[in-house]
Scaffold this motif. Structure first.
Motif, PDB file in Angstrom:
ATOM      1  N   MET A   1       0.843  -1.194   0.000  1.00 43.60           N
ATOM      2  CA  MET A   1       0.000   0.000   0.000  1.00 43.60           C
ATOM      3  C   MET A   1       0.878   1.244   0.000  1.00 43.60           C
ATOM      4  SD  MET A   1      -3.250   0.573   2.535  1.00 43.60           S
ATOM      5  CE  MET A   1      -2.540   1.875   3.523  1.00 43.60           C
ATOM      6  N   SER A   2       0.468   2.237  -0.728  1.00 43.26           N
ATOM      7  CA  SER A   2       1.208   3.499  -0.694  1.00 43.26           C
ATOM      8  C   SER A   2       0.233   4.625  -0.392  1.00 43.26           C
ATOM      9  CB  SER A   2       1.922   3.734  -2.018  1.00 43.26           C
ATOM     10  OG  SER A   2       0.987   3.693  -3.059  1.00 43.26           O
ATOM     11  N   PRO A   3       0.747   5.737   0.108  1.00 44.11           N
ATOM     12  CA  PRO A   3      -0.139   6.829   0.495  1.00 44.11           C
ATOM     13  C   PRO A   3      -0.962   7.325  -0.689  1.00 44.11           C
ATOM     14  CG  PRO A   3       2.164   7.520   0.525  1.00 44.11           C
ATOM     15  CD  PRO A   3       2.152   6.045   0.340  1.00 44.11           C
ATOM     16  N   SER A   4      -2.148   7.843  -0.416  1.00 50.36           N
ATOM     17  CA  SER A   4      -3.043   8.268  -1.485  1.00 50.36           C
ATOM     18  C   SER A   4      -2.461   9.466  -2.217  1.00 50.36           C
ATOM     19  CB  SER A   4      -4.409   8.633  -0.914  1.00 50.36           C
ATOM     20  OG  SER A   4      -4.317   9.842  -0.190  1.00 50.36           O
ATOM     21  N   GLU A   6      -3.997  11.984  -3.129  1.00 54.11           N
ATOM     22  CA  GLU A   6      -4.524  13.199  -2.493  1.00 54.11           C
ATOM     23  C   GLU A   6      -3.638  13.641  -1.330  1.00 54.11           C
ATOM     24  OE1 GLU A   6      -8.276  12.506  -0.705  1.00 54.11           O
ATOM     25  OE2 GLU A   6      -8.741  14.637  -0.478  1.00 54.11           O
ATOM     26  N   PHE A   7      -3.228  12.650  -0.532  1.00 53.81           N
ATOM     27  CA  PHE A   7      -2.353  12.950   0.608  1.00 53.81           C
ATOM     28  C   PHE A   7      -1.031  13.543   0.124  1.00 53.81           C
ATOM     29  CE2 PHE A   7       1.091  11.808   3.465  1.00 53.81           C
ATOM     30  CZ  PHE A   7       0.603  12.173   4.702  1.00 53.81           C
ATOM     31  N   LEU A   8      -0.455  12.915  -0.904  1.00 52.71           N
ATOM     32  CA  LEU A   8       0.839  13.367  -1.416  1.00 52.71           C
ATOM     33  C   LEU A   8       0.735  14.751  -2.051  1.00 52.71           C
ATOM     34  CD1 LEU A   8       2.069   9.998  -2.984  1.00 52.71           C
ATOM     35  CD2 LEU A   8       2.834  11.051  -0.845  1.00 52.71           C
ATOM     36  N   ARG A  10      -1.432  17.095  -1.395  1.00 53.19           N
ATOM     37  CA  ARG A  10      -1.651  18.091  -0.358  1.00 53.19           C
ATOM     38  C   ARG A  10      -0.332  18.440   0.334  1.00 53.19           C
ATOM     39  NH1 ARG A  10      -4.893  16.432   4.907  1.00 53.19           N
ATOM     40  NH2 ARG A  10      -4.288  18.168   6.227  1.00 53.19           N
ATOM     41  N   LEU A  11       0.465  17.413   0.610  1.00 54.17           N
ATOM     42  CA  LEU A  11       1.753  17.639   1.265  1.00 54.17           C
ATOM     43  C   LEU A  11       2.687  18.445   0.358  1.00 54.17           C
ATOM     44  CD1 LEU A  11       3.747  17.172   3.564  1.00 54.17           C
ATOM     45  CD2 LEU A  11       4.270  14.923   2.582  1.00 54.17           C
ATOM     46  N   ALA A  12       2.735  18.055  -0.916  1.00 55.85           N
ATOM     47  CA  ALA A  12       3.621  18.760  -1.853  1.00 55.85           C
ATOM     48  C   ALA A  12       3.209  20.227  -1.971  1.00 55.85           C
ATOM     49  CB  ALA A  12       3.591  18.073  -3.215  1.00 55.85           C
ATOM     50  N   ALA A  14       1.628  22.103   0.202  1.00 54.78           N
ATOM     51  CA  ALA A  14       1.957  22.828   1.431  1.00 54.78           C
ATOM     52  C   ALA A  14       3.458  23.103   1.498  1.00 54.78           C
ATOM     53  CB  ALA A  14       1.505  22.022   2.649  1.00 54.78           C
ATOM     54  N   VAL A  70      11.108  17.216  -3.572  1.00 54.20           N
ATOM     55  CA  VAL A  70       9.672  16.985  -3.418  1.00 54.20           C
ATOM     56  C   VAL A  70       9.035  16.756  -4.790  1.00 54.20           C
ATOM     57  CG1 VAL A  70       7.484  18.104  -2.784  1.00 54.20           C
ATOM     58  CG2 VAL A  70       9.477  18.301  -1.268  1.00 54.20           C
ATOM     59  N   ARG A  71       8.239  15.703  -4.873  1.00 52.89           N
ATOM     60  CA  ARG A  71       7.534  15.435  -6.134  1.00 52.89           C
ATOM     61  C   ARG A  71       6.309  16.343  -6.220  1.00 52.89           C
ATOM     62  NH1 ARG A  71       5.835   9.531  -8.588  1.00 52.89           N
ATOM     63  NH2 ARG A  71       4.784  10.345 -10.435  1.00 52.89           N
TER      64      ARG A  71
ATOM     65  N   TRP B  12      11.578  13.097  -0.475  1.00 56.77           N
ATOM     66  CA  TRP B  12      10.357  12.440  -0.949  1.00 56.77           C
ATOM     67  C   TRP B  12      10.443  10.920  -0.861  1.00 56.77           C
ATOM     68  CZ3 TRP B  12       6.408  15.397  -0.751  1.00 56.77           C
ATOM     69  CH2 TRP B  12       5.185  14.980  -1.291  1.00 56.77           C
ATOM     70  N   ALA B  19       5.200   7.033   4.743  1.00 56.32           N
ATOM     71  CA  ALA B  19       3.912   7.694   5.002  1.00 56.32           C
ATOM     72  C   ALA B  19       2.872   6.702   5.518  1.00 56.32           C
ATOM     73  CB  ALA B  19       3.406   8.404   3.746  1.00 56.32           C
ATOM     74  N   ASP B  20       2.832   5.517   4.930  1.00 56.02           N
ATOM     75  CA  ASP B  20       1.785   4.573   5.333  1.00 56.02           C
ATOM     76  C   ASP B  20       1.923   4.113   6.775  1.00 56.02           C
ATOM     77  OD1 ASP B  20      -0.037   4.431   3.321  1.00 56.02           O
ATOM     78  OD2 ASP B  20       1.158   3.036   2.148  1.00 56.02           O
ATOM     79  N   GLU B  35      -4.339  11.961   9.342  1.00 55.39           N
ATOM     80  CA  GLU B  35      -3.794  12.564   8.110  1.00 55.39           C
ATOM     81  C   GLU B  35      -3.229  13.948   8.377  1.00 55.39           C
ATOM     82  OE1 GLU B  35      -5.415  12.493   4.331  1.00 55.39           O
ATOM     83  OE2 GLU B  35      -5.592  10.310   4.262  1.00 55.39           O
ATOM     84  N   GLN B  39       0.687  14.968   7.900  1.00 52.74           N
ATOM     85  CA  GLN B  39       1.024  16.098   7.016  1.00 52.74           C
ATOM     86  C   GLN B  39       1.922  17.084   7.750  1.00 52.74           C
ATOM     87  OE1 GLN B  39      -0.121  17.313   3.826  1.00 52.74           O
ATOM     88  NE2 GLN B  39      -1.137  15.414   3.276  1.00 52.74           N
ATOM     89  N   LEU B  43       5.932  18.222   7.267  1.00 50.82           N
ATOM     90  CA  LEU B  43       6.339  19.622   7.067  1.00 50.82           C
ATOM     91  C   LEU B  43       7.376  20.032   8.112  1.00 50.82           C
ATOM     92  CD1 LEU B  43       2.899  21.264   6.143  1.00 50.82           C
ATOM     93  CD2 LEU B  43       4.841  20.861   4.617  1.00 50.82           C
TER      94      LEU B  43
END
Lengths: 189, 154
Positions: A1-4, A6-8, A10-12, A14, A70-71, B12, B19-20, B35, B39, B43
Motif C-alpha cells: 500500500m502506498s499513500p493516497s 490526495e495525501f501526497l 496536499r503535502l507537496a 503545502a 519533493v515530487r 520524498w 507515510a503509510d 492525516e 502532514q 512539514l
C-alpha cells in the motif's frame, strides 16, 4: 500500500507554498519514453531518460543541490506542458531558464550555454561548437560537455553531430537522437 | 563519488517509504486526525531537514516527530512540562519537538523499549536482546507505551 495521491498532493502543495523545497520533480510521458524533469527556483536542473535509475537521479539532486526533494505536479506543470507541445511538433523553443548547479566545470557550462543558441532544425559539429565556446581545439571536451549535459532537450545536445558523418553519441541512445532530429526536420530526407 | 550510507536521502523517498506506517501509527494515537498530523509532521521534518548532519535513523526520527505533532495537535502538550535537558547529550540531536519530555511519564521498562524503537530504530528482536526479554515481550512493551500515549491524547 502506498499513500493516497490526495495525501501526497496536499503535502507537496503545502511544502511548495511554504518554500520548503530545494528541488521539485515529476515524470512526463513522451514518445521517447518517460522523462524525469526536475526544477529549482532558478530553473530546470535535470532531465533524465528512462534508463537512468530515477532513485539514483533523485539522490544526485539531493546531494548536489539539497535534500528537500519533493515530487510536485504543479511546480513542474509548465515544463511538462512545453515538452508535450514540443513532441507534438510545436516549433517554439524550450527556452526555460536552466539551473546548472549539477554542472561544475565552467567550460562545460559555456559550451552548453552556446549550444542553447542552436535552434530547432539546425545542427552544429563538435568542432564548430568548440570554436563558438572560444576553444577551437577542444572538440573532445565539447563532446564530454554534451555527454554530461544534465538537461537534455532543454539544452539541445542532440543537435551536435560529428564532422565525420553519422549522428554520433547521445546520452539517451543514438536512436533517440535520430528521432529528435527527424522530429525537428534536421535530418535531410 | 561513493556516498556513505548516512547521506541525507531525497526527502520524498522518506515520504513514499514511510507515510503509510506513520499514518497507521498516527491513527492508533489520534484516530481521524491522523492525516492532518502526518502532514504536519512531514512539514516539520522538511523545516529541519537542511540542518540534519547525517541520514541515520530517519524513520525513527519521523516516528518521534509524528508523536510530538500528535500531542501539539491535540493541545495536550501544554499540560506536559518541558523536560530539563541541560547537561544531557543525545546521540541523535535531531529536532523532534522534544520527544523525551512527552515520554517521560511512561514506566522505565516501557520507555526504554519505546526509545529503542523510536530513537535507535531497532527491530523487535534487537530490542529484545538489548532488554533481555523475548521479542514478543519487546513488542508488548512498545505497544503498551503507545497505548499509554494514546490515553494521554484522549
Amino acid at each position: 500500500m502506498s499513500p493516497s495521491t490526495e495525501f501526497l498532493d496536499r503535502l507537496a502543495s503545502a511544502a511548495v507554498a511554504e518554500g520548503l523545497t530545494d528541488v521539485t520533480y515529476e515524470f512526463v510521458s513522451t514518445p521517447i519514453g518517460e522523462l524525469l524533469v526536475a526544477t529549482t527556483e532558478q530553473g530546470v536542473c535535470r532531465v533524465a531518460f528512462q534508463q537512468e535509475d530515477p532513485s539514483g537521479v533523485l539522490e544526485e539532486l539531493a546531494w548536489n543541490i539539497g535534500g528537500r526533494v519533493v515530487r510536485s505536479a504543479s511546480e513542474t506543470q509548465q515544463i511538462r506542458d512545453a515538452l508535450a507541445a514540443y513532441f507534438e511538433g510545436d516549433p517554439a523553443d524550450l527556452s526555460f531558464p536552466v539551473d546548472f548547479s549539477l554542472m561544475h566545470s565552467s567550460f562545460r557550462r559555456t559550451v552548453l550555454e552556446q549550444l542553447r543558441n542552436v535552434g530547432r532544425g539546425h545542427v552544429v559539429t563538435y568542432g564548430e561548437l568548440a570554436r563558438r565556446a572560444g576553444s577551437p581545439r577542444a572538440a573532445r571536451a565539447v563532446g564530454t560537455a554534451c555527454a554530461t549535459n544534465p538537461v537534455p532537450l532543454i539544452v539541445p545536445c542532440h543537435r551536435v553531430l560529428p564532422s565525420s558523418g553519422g549522428v554520433g553519441n547521445y546520452g539517451g541512445g543514438p536512436e533517440r537522437k535520430v528521432f529528435l532530429l527527424e522530429l525537428e526536420g534536421a535530418l535531410g530526407a | 563519488m561513493m556516498p556513505s550510507i548516512s547521506y541525507l536521502p531525497p526527502f520524498w523517498t522518506l515520504v513514499e517509504n514511510h507515510a503509510d506506517e506513520l499514518l497507521r501509527y498516527a491513527r492508533r494515537l489520534a484516530g481521524d486526525d491522523a492525516e492532518d498530523i502526518v502532514q504536519e509532521a512531514f512539514l516539520r521534518g522538511l523545516r529541519s531537514y537542511p540542518g540534519l548532519k547525517h541520514g541515520d535513523h530517519l524513520r525513527a526520527w519521523l516516528f518521534r516527530i509524528t508523536t510530538t505533532t500528535a500531542f501539539d495537535h491535540s493541545g495536550k502538550r501544554r499540560e506536559i512540562p518541558v523536560a530539563d535537558l541541560s547537561g544531557e547529550t543525545f546521540e541523535h540531536s535531531y529536532d523532534d519537538g522534544n520527544f523525551e519530555s512527552i515520554i517521560e511519564f511512561l514506566s522505565d521498562v516501557n520507555r526504554d523499549a519505546l526509545r529503542l524503537r523510536f530513537v535507535d530504530d531497532l527491530a523487535y528482536e534487537d530490542i529484545a536482546s538489548k532488554l533481555g526479554c523475548s521479542p514478543a515481550a519487546a513488542r508488548r512493551r512498545v505497544s503498551t507505551a503507545i497505548g499509554s500515549l494514546r490515553e494521554r491524547l484522549t
